[in-house]
Design a protein around this motif. Structure first.
Motif, PDB file in Angstrom:
ATOM      1  N   VAL A 102      39.409  47.488  36.051  1.00 28.93           N
ATOM      2  CA  VAL A 102      38.254  46.616  36.243  1.00 28.93           C
ATOM      3  C   VAL A 102      38.140  45.644  35.072  1.00 28.93           C
ATOM      4  N   PHE A 103      37.927  44.356  35.379  1.00 25.63           N
ATOM      5  CA  PHE A 103      37.494  43.372  34.390  1.00 25.63           C
ATOM      6  C   PHE A 103      36.018  43.110  34.669  1.00 25.63           C
ATOM      7  N   PHE A 104      35.192  43.127  33.651  1.00 25.93           N
ATOM      8  CA  PHE A 104      33.777  42.841  33.867  1.00 25.93           C
ATOM      9  C   PHE A 104      33.200  42.179  32.633  1.00 25.93           C
ATOM     10  N   HIS A 105      32.050  41.565  32.815  1.00 28.05           N
ATOM     11  CA  HIS A 105      31.362  40.866  31.729  1.00 28.05           C
ATOM     12  C   HIS A 105      29.996  41.484  31.491  1.00 28.05           C
ATOM     13  N   LEU A 106      29.640  41.599  30.225  1.00 30.36           N
ATOM     14  CA  LEU A 106      28.323  42.083  29.834  1.00 30.36           C
ATOM     15  C   LEU A 106      27.583  40.973  29.093  1.00 30.36           C
ATOM     16  N   PRO A 107      26.253  40.901  29.239  1.00 31.27           N
ATOM     17  CA  PRO A 107      25.491  39.896  28.492  1.00 31.27           C
ATOM     18  C   PRO A 107      25.475  40.235  27.009  1.00 31.27           C
TER      19      PRO A 107
ATOM     20  N   SER B   9      38.318  48.095  31.916  1.00 32.81           N
ATOM     21  CA  SER B   9      38.188  49.527  32.155  1.00 32.81           C
ATOM     22  C   SER B   9      39.351  50.032  32.992  1.00 32.81           C
ATOM     23  N   CYS B  10      39.929  51.151  32.591  1.00 31.04           N
ATOM     24  CA  CYS B  10      40.997  51.800  33.357  1.00 31.04           C
ATOM     25  C   CYS B  10      40.473  53.126  33.901  1.00 31.04           C
ATOM     26  N   TYR B  11      40.479  53.229  35.208  1.00 37.38           N
ATOM     27  CA  TYR B  11      39.950  54.420  35.886  1.00 37.38           C
ATOM     28  C   TYR B  11      41.095  55.313  36.338  1.00 37.38           C
ATOM     29  N   ARG B  12      40.877  56.622  36.241  1.00 38.30           N
ATOM     30  CA  ARG B  12      41.815  57.615  36.788  1.00 38.30           C
ATOM     31  C   ARG B  12      41.012  58.829  37.245  1.00 38.30           C
TER      32      ARG B  12
ATOM     33  N   SER C  22      39.345  45.098  48.049  1.00 29.48           N
ATOM     34  CA  SER C  22      39.443  46.392  47.393  1.00 29.48           C
ATOM     35  C   SER C  22      40.929  46.739  47.299  1.00 29.48           C
ATOM     36  N   PRO C  23      41.401  47.357  46.225  1.00 29.71           N
ATOM     37  CA  PRO C  23      40.693  47.888  45.060  1.00 29.71           C
ATOM     38  C   PRO C  23      40.301  46.795  44.070  1.00 29.71           C
ATOM     39  N   VAL C  24      39.631  47.202  42.988  1.00 23.08           N
ATOM     40  CA  VAL C  24      39.053  46.241  42.062  1.00 23.08           C
ATOM     41  C   VAL C  24      40.121  45.452  41.313  1.00 23.08           C
ATOM     42  N   ASN C  25      41.237  46.071  40.965  1.00 18.93           N
ATOM     43  CA  ASN C  25      42.246  45.355  40.176  1.00 18.93           C
ATOM     44  C   ASN C  25      42.767  44.132  40.917  1.00 18.93           C
ATOM     45  N   ARG C  26      42.855  44.221  42.231  1.00 15.81           N
ATOM     46  CA  ARG C  26      43.288  43.062  43.012  1.00 15.81           C
ATOM     47  C   ARG C  26      42.187  42.004  43.068  1.00 15.81           C
ATOM     48  N   LEU C  27      40.956  42.457  43.131  1.00 17.07           N
ATOM     49  CA  LEU C  27      39.810  41.558  43.172  1.00 17.07           C
ATOM     50  C   LEU C  27      39.716  40.727  41.897  1.00 17.07           C
ATOM     51  N   VAL C  28      39.659  41.412  40.742  1.00 15.46           N
ATOM     52  CA  VAL C  28      39.473  40.706  39.476  1.00 15.46           C
ATOM     53  C   VAL C  28      40.694  39.871  39.117  1.00 15.46           C
ATOM     54  N   GLY C  29      41.885  40.323  39.538  1.00 11.68           N
ATOM     55  CA  GLY C  29      43.090  39.551  39.268  1.00 11.68           C
ATOM     56  C   GLY C  29      43.065  38.206  39.974  1.00 11.68           C
TER      57      GLY C  29
ATOM     58  N   THR D 175      33.399  44.749  45.874  1.00 10.22           N
ATOM     59  CA  THR D 175      34.190  45.577  46.788  1.00 10.22           C
ATOM     60  C   THR D 175      33.330  46.236  47.849  1.00 10.22           C
ATOM     61  N   ASN D 176      32.015  46.204  47.682  1.00 15.71           N
ATOM     62  CA  ASN D 176      31.115  46.858  48.621  1.00 15.71           C
ATOM     63  C   ASN D 176      30.797  45.920  49.778  1.00 15.71           C
ATOM     64  N   ILE D 177      30.910  46.429  50.992  1.00 13.46           N
ATOM     65  CA  ILE D 177      30.722  45.598  52.181  1.00 13.46           C
ATOM     66  C   ILE D 177      29.313  45.047  52.278  1.00 13.46           C
ATOM     67  N   LEU D 178      28.354  45.673  51.601  1.00 12.38           N
ATOM     68  CA  LEU D 178      26.982  45.181  51.630  1.00 12.38           C
ATOM     69  C   LEU D 178      26.881  43.772  51.051  1.00 12.38           C
ATOM     70  N   PHE D 179      27.707  43.455  50.060  1.00 10.48           N
ATOM     71  CA  PHE D 179      27.714  42.114  49.495  1.00 10.48           C
ATOM     72  C   PHE D 179      28.207  41.104  50.522  1.00 10.48           C
TER      73      PHE D 179
END
Length: 639
Positions: A77-82, A95-98, A212-219, A428-432
């Motif tokens: 995951v790539f993400f931004h924080l204020p 972030s690397c998830y396993r 989905s997954p997130v790595n493809r999204l943020v890339g 990645t959530n369909i609600l969006f």
């Protein structure tokens, strides 16, 4: 473990480094996503195993451990924080998830009650080194899980010291900034839609990426942004300046968003196709909030008061003209960065010049040539961003226009927040995706679809003939070299850097043309309606408020201007076939007719005659439309 508690950010050279924290986020069966470890502690004075979070970073656990993560063995995951209180710049998170089976653990802690254990190791950095941080973090995350004992945290402390030691010194090269971001793959997948997406972001519209997954999204999302000169290096420093929601507690968020695997089931999603604000009985409407006063002051980190007038309406639709984008008082002072600045090395736009293109001819190749030397970035007088001599990066992600490579469901309220002008965000959530009224366009990465909701906006972004030549030039060079293993990331013509240079050339030429008096005919090559809409955006007004003498060396015309030819007819027809359902049906009909002609030898005359009649009819209809459009453009030019 206790020896690490309360330690400050040491850094390998006695000063703070670019990496702020190493964080471990886990999923608790009762508490949900939570921070389990941080080094140095996120809150000074707390222990490294504290679950407490700074108010500005309350969404950190949900960003680091993404929605639906249980469906994948690993993800990135790539993400931004204020920025936190007293800071000014975006914090870049990787972030690397396993996940691992609980029975495989050597040391099983008491709170492990599920069959699998999900955790993410996260780096919070002051530098936008997404790919480089990911490469290092993946190795450490793998080693951390191989220990099968999550109490062994010494490797995380070593990671922190190693990264600050290796990233805090010498200048960083462009190849490090763009590691893992491949414009070649993007062009091969989206083709002519890449330019439409590029221009859509220039208009500061609300753009939502979905896959989905997130790595493809943020890339995919960050690769698009890398096409804007200087954007990755210096253009995102204000892209996450949002206020976390204060009106409700986290526990009040619908339960569907609290569990690790919260992708809704079909029974949770309403079968109706309407665009209501409720989906499957899960309300996504933010509770009522007090209306913001038009004169309410905004106080930045330096104590300066800035008045920003919110829109006169609360509709989620983006209306740029309702925003007060510039305060004349800031023209009198230069905005400087008092914090430490790391040299990010040369930007792509500084290395290239453009070939002179003769008016009236179709260029065969436009190849910026490499220059020696290092790009020089100085604080922009108005934007406050570090700018090069062309005024790049444009101030797109400022003043409430957000860049959120990944959005957690808990951040959903930002899509309709009155303080948010627009966004480029990933989900990645369909609600969006189902909340179409909250965005101007949805990019479905899996199918390479760009769904622009407003027909008028689609018309404005429809590529001109010169635009089609430009993107066809890119696609041909990328396609011809797609099997060259030596070109991937290292080659020039058709390679990643070459593609970025082409977009830098396109944008420089567009800006140069827009600054010329009586340039309506030249600007029509970019789309007159597009130019008119772009000139009222915040980023254009900021850019146009300052002088950029370097643009004098850029030819103020479209790189692919020229008279119409038979090749343009083919390009327009090809674009129509690829972009519309009617065109796709026509293309399928032509393929079917051709197949029948081959298979039916006896009826060659009739088949050919019928095919010619159909093709002539279709072509005449299309040419008629094309001729009308050309006549209309000529009339507009006369007026």
């Amino acid at each position: 473990m206790d020896a690490l508690a309360g330690q400050e950010n040491p850094g390998s050279s006695g000063r703070p480094g670019p990496v702020l924290h190493i964080v471990v986020v886990g999923f608790h069966h009762k508490k949900g996503c939570q921070v389990e470890f941080s080094y140095p502690p996120l809150i000074p004075g707390e222990g490294h195993d504290s679950n407490l979070l700074p108010e500005e970073w309350k969404y950190l656990p949900f960003l680091a451990l993404p929605d639906g993560a249980h469906n994948f063995q690993e993800d990135t995951v790539f993400f931004h924080l204020p920025p936190r209180s007293g800071e000014r710049k975006t914090v870049y998170g990787v972030s690397c998830y396993r996940q691992i089976e609980a029975k495989a653990l050597k040391v099983r802690q008491a709170d492990v009650t599920r069959e699998t254990v999900q955790k993410s190791v996260c780096v919070l950095s002051q530098l936008p080194l997404y790919g480089l941080l990911q490469a290092k973090l993946q190795l450490i995350t793998h080693a951390y899980f191989e220990e099968k004992d999550f109490s062994q945290i010494s490797i995380l402390k070593e990671l922190y010291e190693h990264m600050n030691g290796s990233l805090g010194g010498s200048a960083l090269e462009g190849s490090q900034l763009y590691l893992g971001l491949s414009p070649r793959d993007l062009v091969l997948q989206f083709r002519q839609k890449v330019l439409i997406l590029f221009k859509l972001i220039l208009l500061e519209k609300k753009v939502l990426f979905y896959v989905s997954p997130v790595n493809r999204l943020v890339g995919s999302l960050m690769t698009v942004l890398s096409l804007f000169p200087g954007m990755i290096e210096h253009g995102l420093t204000e892209g996450s300046h949002y206020r976390p929601r204060q009106s409700i507690a986290e526990e009040d968020i619908p339960a569907v968003s609290f569990s690790l695997g919260n992708s809704p089931t079909p029974s949770q999603i309403s079968s109706s196709k309407d665009e209501d604000t409720e989906i499957g009985q899960v309300s996504l409407v933010e509770p009522s909030r007090p209306e913001v006063s038009a004169t309410e002051p905004e106080v930045d980190a330096n104590g300066s008061i800035e008045y920003l007038r919110p829109p006169s309406h609360t509709s989620p639709e983006s209306v740029e003209s309702d925003w007060e984008t510039l305060d004349p008082s800031i023209l009198e002072e230069c905005v400087t960065d008092e914090g430490e600045v790391w040299n990010l090395g040369p930007g792509p736009c500084e290395h290239h010049t453009k070939d002179t293109i003769t008016s009236g001819s179709i260029p065969i190749t436009v190849q910026p040539q490499s220059k020696t030397g290092q790009a020089v970035f100085t604080p922009g007088l108005i934007s406050g961003l570090e700018e090069d001599k062309y005024g790049m990066p444009l101030a797109i992600f400022t003043k409430g226009y957000l860049c959120l490579p990944y959005m957690a469901l808990q951040q959903h309220h930002l899509l309709s927040d009155v303080s948010v002008r627009g966004f480029v965000a990933g989900a990645t959530n369909i609600l969006f995706r189902q909340q179409k009224h909250l965005s101007d366009a949805i990019v479905e990465v899996e199918d390479a679809k760009l769904n622009i909701h407003d027909p008028e906006l689609r018309k404005i972004l429809n590529p001109t003939t010169a635009d089609l030549r430009f993107i066809d030039h890119l696609v041909k060079h990328v396609t011809e070299n797609r099997d060259d293993v030596f070109l991937d990331g290292t080659g020039w013509e058709g390679g990643d850097e070459w593609i970025r240079a082409q977009f830098a050339l396109y944008l420089h030429s567009l800006l140069s043309a827009s600054s010329q008096p009586e340039s309506e005919k030249v600007l029509s090559d970019y789309g007159s309606a597009f130019i008119a809409m772009w000139k009222i955006t915040h980023n254009y007004r900021v850019w146009n408020s300052n002088k950029h003498p370097a643009l004098a060396e850029v030819n103020p015309s479209h790189p692919f201007q020229g008279n119409y030819s038979v090749s343009d007819v083919k390009l327009r027809l090809s674009h129509s076939v690829q972009s519309s359902e009617r065109g796709k049906k026509l293309g399928n009909a032509v393929v079917t007719t051709s197949r029948n002609m081959v298979q039916t030898g006896r009826a060659v005359g009739q088949s050919v005659g019928g095919a010619l009649i159909s093709a002539k009819s279709a072509m005449s209809s299309w040419l008629s439309t094309f001729s009308q459009a050309s006549t209309q453009e000529q009339q507009e030019e006369k007026h």
